[in-house]
Design an enzyme around this catalytic site. Structure first.
Site, PDB file in Angstrom:
ATOM      1  N   GLU A   1       0.846  -1.187   0.000  1.00  0.00           N
ATOM      2  CA  GLU A   1       0.000   0.000   0.000  1.00  0.00           C
ATOM      3  C   GLU A   1       0.882   1.238   0.000  1.00  0.00           C
ATOM      4  O   GLU A   1       2.063   1.161   0.346  1.00  0.00           O
ATOM      5  CB  GLU A   1      -0.955   0.001   1.203  1.00  0.00           C
TER       6      GLU A   1
ATOM      7  N   LYS B   1       2.796   4.573   1.042  1.00  0.00           N
ATOM      8  CA  LYS B   1       3.223   5.166   2.304  1.00  0.00           C
ATOM      9  C   LYS B   1       2.782   6.622   2.244  1.00  0.00           C
ATOM     10  O   LYS B   1       3.391   7.448   1.568  1.00  0.00           O
ATOM     11  CB  LYS B   1       4.727   5.069   2.488  1.00  0.00           C
TER      12      LYS B   1
ATOM     13  N   ASP C   1       2.099  10.417   3.138  1.00  0.00           N
ATOM     14  CA  ASP C   1       2.959  11.393   3.790  1.00  0.00           C
ATOM     15  C   ASP C   1       2.101  12.327   4.636  1.00  0.00           C
ATOM     16  O   ASP C   1       1.774  13.430   4.241  1.00  0.00           O
ATOM     17  CB  ASP C   1       3.745  12.168   2.738  1.00  0.00           C
TER      18      ASP C   1
ATOM     19  N   TYR D   1      -4.182   1.822   8.036  1.00  0.00           N
ATOM     20  CA  TYR D   1      -3.266   0.795   7.515  1.00  0.00           C
ATOM     21  C   TYR D   1      -2.940  -0.279   8.552  1.00  0.00           C
ATOM     22  O   TYR D   1      -2.113  -1.137   8.311  1.00  0.00           O
ATOM     23  CB  TYR D   1      -1.980   1.426   6.973  1.00  0.00           C
TER      24      TYR D   1
ATOM     25  N   LYS E   1      11.230   3.393  -0.086  1.00  0.00           N
ATOM     26  CA  LYS E   1      11.038   4.822  -0.327  1.00  0.00           C
ATOM     27  C   LYS E   1      11.304   5.204  -1.785  1.00  0.00           C
ATOM     28  O   LYS E   1      12.184   4.652  -2.441  1.00  0.00           O
ATOM     29  CB  LYS E   1      11.974   5.634   0.576  1.00  0.00           C
TER      30      LYS E   1
ATOM     31  N   CYS F   1      18.118  44.795 -21.699  1.00  0.00           N
ATOM     32  CA  CYS F   1      17.924  43.397 -22.060  1.00  0.00           C
ATOM     33  C   CYS F   1      19.287  42.717 -22.210  1.00  0.00           C
ATOM     34  O   CYS F   1      20.147  43.219 -22.938  1.00  0.00           O
ATOM     35  CB  CYS F   1      17.155  43.301 -23.372  1.00  0.00           C
TER      36      CYS F   1
ATOM     37  N   CYS G   1      19.536  41.858 -26.273  1.00  0.00           N
ATOM     38  CA  CYS G   1      19.619  42.862 -27.335  1.00  0.00           C
ATOM     39  C   CYS G   1      19.985  44.253 -26.826  1.00  0.00           C
ATOM     40  O   CYS G   1      20.206  45.160 -27.621  1.00  0.00           O
ATOM     41  CB  CYS G   1      18.304  42.922 -28.115  1.00  0.00           C
TER      42      CYS G   1
ATOM     43  N   CYS H   1      11.455  43.131 -22.056  1.00  0.00           N
ATOM     44  CA  CYS H   1      12.407  43.749 -22.971  1.00  0.00           C
ATOM     45  C   CYS H   1      11.599  44.481 -24.017  1.00  0.00           C
ATOM     46  O   CYS H   1      10.628  43.946 -24.557  1.00  0.00           O
ATOM     47  CB  CYS H   1      13.265  42.660 -23.615  1.00  0.00           C
TER      48      CYS H   1
ATOM     49  N   CYS I   1      14.758  42.008 -30.973  1.00  0.00           N
ATOM     50  CA  CYS I   1      15.525  41.262 -29.971  1.00  0.00           C
ATOM     51  C   CYS I   1      15.608  39.802 -30.414  1.00  0.00           C
ATOM     52  O   CYS I   1      14.591  39.138 -30.585  1.00  0.00           O
ATOM     53  CB  CYS I   1      14.827  41.353 -28.610  1.00  0.00           C
TER      54      CYS I   1
HETATM   55  S1  IVH Z   1       2.628   0.793   9.064  1.00  0.00           S
HETATM   56  C1  IVH Z   1       4.253  -1.179  12.705  1.00  0.00           C
HETATM   57  N1  IVH Z   1       1.660   1.621   6.777  1.00  0.00           N
HETATM   58  O1  IVH Z   1       4.953   5.820   8.165  1.00  0.00           O
HETATM   59  C2  IVH Z   1       4.032  -0.479  11.422  1.00  0.00           C
HETATM   60  N2  IVH Z   1       2.802   3.182   8.136  1.00  0.00           N
HETATM   61  O2  IVH Z   1       7.714   5.159   9.340  1.00  0.00           O
HETATM   62  C3  IVH Z   1       3.497   0.873  11.610  1.00  0.00           C
HETATM   63  N3  IVH Z   1       2.841   5.445   7.211  1.00  0.00           N
HETATM   64  O3  IVH Z   1       4.384   6.110  11.593  1.00  0.00           O
HETATM   65  C4  IVH Z   1       3.321   1.675  10.391  1.00  0.00           C
HETATM   66  N4  IVH Z   1       1.708   4.996   5.403  1.00  0.00           N
HETATM   67  O4  IVH Z   1       2.848   7.366  10.019  1.00  0.00           O
HETATM   68  C5  IVH Z   1       2.334   1.954   7.880  1.00  0.00           C
HETATM   69  N5  IVH Z   1       0.690   2.238   4.752  1.00  0.00           N
HETATM   70  C6  IVH Z   1       1.387   2.545   5.864  1.00  0.00           C
HETATM   71  C7  IVH Z   1       1.819   3.864   6.083  1.00  0.00           C
HETATM   72  C8  IVH Z   1       2.548   4.134   7.242  1.00  0.00           C
HETATM   73  C9  IVH Z   1       2.314   5.940   6.098  1.00  0.00           C
HETATM   74  C10 IVH Z   1       3.621   6.221   8.179  1.00  0.00           C
HETATM   75  C11 IVH Z   1       3.120   6.068   9.587  1.00  0.00           C
HETATM   76  C12 IVH Z   1       4.275   5.523  10.359  1.00  0.00           C
HETATM   77  C13 IVH Z   1       5.430   5.834   9.468  1.00  0.00           C
HETATM   78  C14 IVH Z   1       6.449   4.739   9.644  1.00  0.00           C
END
Ligand code: IVH
Length: 756
Positions: A116, A118, A120, A228, A316, A410, A413, A428, A434
């Site tokens: 899934e 990650k 932000d 998650y 990442k 300019c 030119c 310009c 130019c």
């Molecule tokens: S699992 C024990 N799943 O990333 C596992 N974390 O560096 C706990 N995060 O603190 C985290 N998307 O804030 C998990 N699909 C995802 C996530 C996720 C974002 C963040 C979360 C966590 C940090 C871990």
């Protein structure tokens, strides 16, 4: 073993620096450096500590997960700690993770992982007891977080009570609070408009919004939650991550639409690549993909370190923000003469691409961001977007940082550079003299969406201008194959191809030709609208600026008043008929002023009577003739664009350039003037009356129906075919029903049109 002093000192420096960044990021929600820089510092410290374990202290930033909670929020102790994830920065590191799982499980069968995004944002734990949300807490340092229940209750997609009934009595749901990019930009626009300082990115905006002491503020912020995982549960409702999340989703808890179950390392890699490709198209920021061993029982054997589980990893994406130095600021001259500051940067890898230039847009932007030569800046790149300087790291500004000064001449030119009052862009004044402007306007002229001259690329245009062979677009059509073939890197064959392409481009459309002229603010759609409105270049060249914005109506009468009067007159077709009024102007004005229409004072009524003379004339008037407004000759062309178009066409050298292009043989098909009979419109011959409140202003709907061929009148009679009735329709509806006139609502009208 003694540890060298230099290493001790480095460790101290790193800790102080990391602590500082932690505070900026977690407590103030105002980071000074990009995450990638922070990660590098932390990794360096981790490496040094691993090499010299004696240096590790309990308060080292490597020994805890986050920062302390803000003092104003109540503290929440997490019964199951909220640990974070280990990162895999490369494909090798991902493979290492998979290898460790394989050897721990000693399994022959393919390993299933959930995958899934990650997200932000920031981690949140939601506690449900007996299906009701009782507490929401941030992660904090992993064992203690902040109680943000009051704020989380305002997040629209967090259920306050769970659906169904088979949930565990105690259920802690964990996930990420985040802000969509669209929500973020709306929020920032609104904040800037109010003179407040905007957030640096959606993550900070989410964090700042969640940590508001006043939940009414949080409620106005476009926050979302995505689950998650889970913390404490009184009984486990599933045996795998995938199944668990499915159950949670069934109880109304939002989970990622991108959640998938993948098989083995190959499955992980495919997912990572696929999501990486789609990353920019998502409406939220992600910084990687999280892979988790799917089978819950198998996780037991793997366990966790004090910081992260061994059964999960965050792969990442390359960072999209990096730090670098501004080595110089130069000024580029564009097609319309715009003089744009461009930062020359010390080359840096951002998201896998080397960045060495970034636009600074204009001088206002330079001042707003306070960019100086010698500054350390954060450069950001998102997808195909041109790299930009996101912000300056003021803390790293050297004493001798140089100011950025707009040149008065300019750089290409030497003509004067001017910056008109109130405009952000400096220009310009060299025009087509130019070479920079000439090059850019020729590139535009030849481009695919303009004249589409295949093979006439940017490099070749620059060469032709530098050789002084081409001064204006028409010169292109006088190039000969023999001459072209003599150019560097140009053979007989390519010269012949180019001549052919030039020949082909002569047959074009009016819209393309207008677009190719490169009039300021005239993009493709405006060019198209002009081409539809004017039947040829001659009539376009006769247009005056004022033609575009003709003034209508009466000065001093506003739209609301006019609408009130217009509505009243059309709803009361019989009122004020002959005999009711003596006919003298004074009487009519008195009568109008006495109708109780908002804003219709006697003075205004007198002016209306002066203009229209009689009540029937007033009744026959179009709404737009009653209030002061400027009708548009071409939809979308307002006074600014009108001034550019008229200004361009008024200049003799532009008119001559156009004539020379036509003389060179550029042509397009004559407009099809459809004869009256041949146009078949869906509502031809039908008479409509409109009443009640509709989805758009009535005047707009009227124009739309007329465009479809309908006749729209003000009162219902036996000749009316349809009454289009919105909400709160009154007397007209009654009359229509009495006369047996068919009544439609907007859906009914849509259905009618669909039937054709
Ligand atoms: S699992 C024990 N799943 O990333 C596992 N974390 O560096 C706990 N995060 O603190 C985290 N998307 O804030 C998990 N699909 C995802 C996530 C996720 C974002 C963040 C979360 C966590 C940090 C871990």
């Amino acid at each position: 073993m003694t540890i060298p002093e230099a290493i001790r000192r480095r460790v101290e420096t790193l800790r102080a620096e990391i602590q500082h960044h932690n505070y900026r990021y977690h407590v103030l929600d105002d980071p000074e450096v990009p995450d990638a820089e922070y990660d590098r510092l932390l990794r360096e410290l981790q490496t040094l500590e691993a090499e010299h374990p004696d240096l590790v202290t309990p308060d080292s930033p490597t020994q805890r997960v986050g920062a302390r909670p803000l003092p104003e929020f109540r503290e929440v102790r997490h019964r199951v700690p909220m640990i974070s994830l280990d990162n895999a920065m490369s494909d090798d590191e991902l493979a290492g993770f998979h290898r460790r799982i394989l050897s721990a499980l000693q399994s022959e069968a393919p390993i299933l992982y959930t995958a899934e995004p990650k997200l932000d944002g920031l981690a949140l734990s939601l506690r449900y007891e007996h299906g009701r949300l009782v507490q929401a807490a941030t992660r904090g340092d992993g064992s203690k977080g902040e109680d943000v229940t009051h704020n989380v209750r305002t997040i629209p997609n967090v259920p306050l009570s769970l659906l169904g009934a088979d949930w565990p009595e105690v259920l802690e749901v964990r996930g990420e609070v985040y802000m969509t990019r669209a929500g973020f930009s709306r929020l920032n626009t609104a904040m800037e408009r109010r003179g407040e300082r905007p957030f640096a990115n959606p993550r900070n905006a989410a964090a700042g919004s969640l940590r508001q002491l006043d939940p009414r503020v949080t409620a106005t912020r476009p926050l979302k939650f995505c689950c998650y995982g889970w913390g404490e549960v009184s009984s486990s409702p599933g045996e795998s991550q995938f199944e668990m999340l499915g159950r949670l989703a069934g109880w109304g808890i939002p989970i990622s639409r991108e959640l998938r179950r993948v098989s083995g390392l190959a499955g992980c890699r495919d997912y990572f690549e696929d999501l990486g490709r789609r990353r920019d198209a998502l409406d939220y920021d992600i910084d990687g993909v999280v892979f988790k061993l799917d089978a819950l029982a198998a996780r037991q054997g793997l366990g966790a370190t004090s910081h992260h589980p061994r059964w999960a990893v965050a792969r990442k994406f390359p960072a999209q923000e990096e730090l670098t130095l501004v080595e110089a600021v130069e000024f580029q001259v564009g097609r319309t003469g715009a003089v744009t500051p461009v930062a020359r940067l010390k080359p840096v890898q951002v998201g896998g691409v080397t960045v060495s230039n970034a636009t600074l847009h204009n001088m206002d932007e330079v001042i707003r961001k306070d960019v100086r030569i010698g500054d350390t800046v954060v450069v950001r790149r998102a997808g195909d977007v041109i790299p930009e300087v996101a912000r300056v790291v003021i803390e790293r500004r050297p004493d001798d940082a140089g100011a950025v000064v707009l040149p008065t001449q300019c750089p290409v030119c030497g003509a004067d550079v001017i910056r008109p009052e109130g405009e952000a862009i400096a220009r310009c004044t060299g025009g087509l003299y130019c070479p920079a402007q000439r090059k850019e306007s020729l590139k535009h002229f030849a481009s695919r969406r303009a004249m589409d001259i295949e093979g006439l690329g940017d490099k070749l245009i620059e060469q032709l201008v530098d050789l002084d062979w081409i001064h204006e677009p028409a010169d292109l059509y006088h190039l000969t194959q023999a001459r072209l073939a003599g150019l560097e890197r140009m053979g007989d064959k390519s010269a012949a191809n180019l001549i052919e392409a030039l020949e082909r481009s002569k047959e074009t459309s009016f819209a393309r030709f207008i677009f190719a002229l490169g009039i300021r603010e005239v993009g493709e759609s405006t060019a198209q609208a002009l081409a539809e409105r004017f039947d040829g270049i001659e009539s376009l060249m006769r247009v005056q600026e004022t033609d575009f914005t003709r003034e209508r109506g009466l000065k001093g009468v506003g739209r609301e008043t006019a609408e009130g009067l217009h509505r009243f007159l059309s709803e009361h077709p019989d009122l004020g008929a002959e005999g009711d009024l003596a006919g003298a102007e004074g009487d009519l004005a008195d009568w109008l002023a006495g109708l109780g229409i908002r804003g219709l004072s006697r003075a205004r009524a007198v002016r209306l009577v002066e203009r229209f003379g009689s009540l029937p004339a007033l009744r026959a008037a179009e709404l737009q003739d009653l209030y002061f407004n400027s009708a548009r000759l071409v939809e979308g062309i307002g006074p600014v664009v009108a001034a550019h178009i008229a200004g361009f066409l008024a200049q003799v050298h532009n008119r001559e350039a156009i004539e020379r292009l036509l003389a060179a043989g550029i042509h397009w098909p004559a407009p099809e003037r459809a004869s009256a009979e041949s146009v078949q419109r869906p509502l031809d011959g039908l008479t409509f009356v409109i009443t009640g409140t509709l989805s758009r202003p009535r005047e707009e709907i009227k124009e739309w129906l007329q465009g479809l061929g309908a006749k729209v009148t003000g009162s219902v009679s036996r000749n009316t075919h349809y009454l289009l009735a919105g909400d709160e329709a009154g007397s007209k509806l009654a009359k229509a029903q009495a006369l047996g006139v068919r009544v439609l609502d907007e859906a009914g009208l849509a259905a009618l049109l669909e039937q054709g």
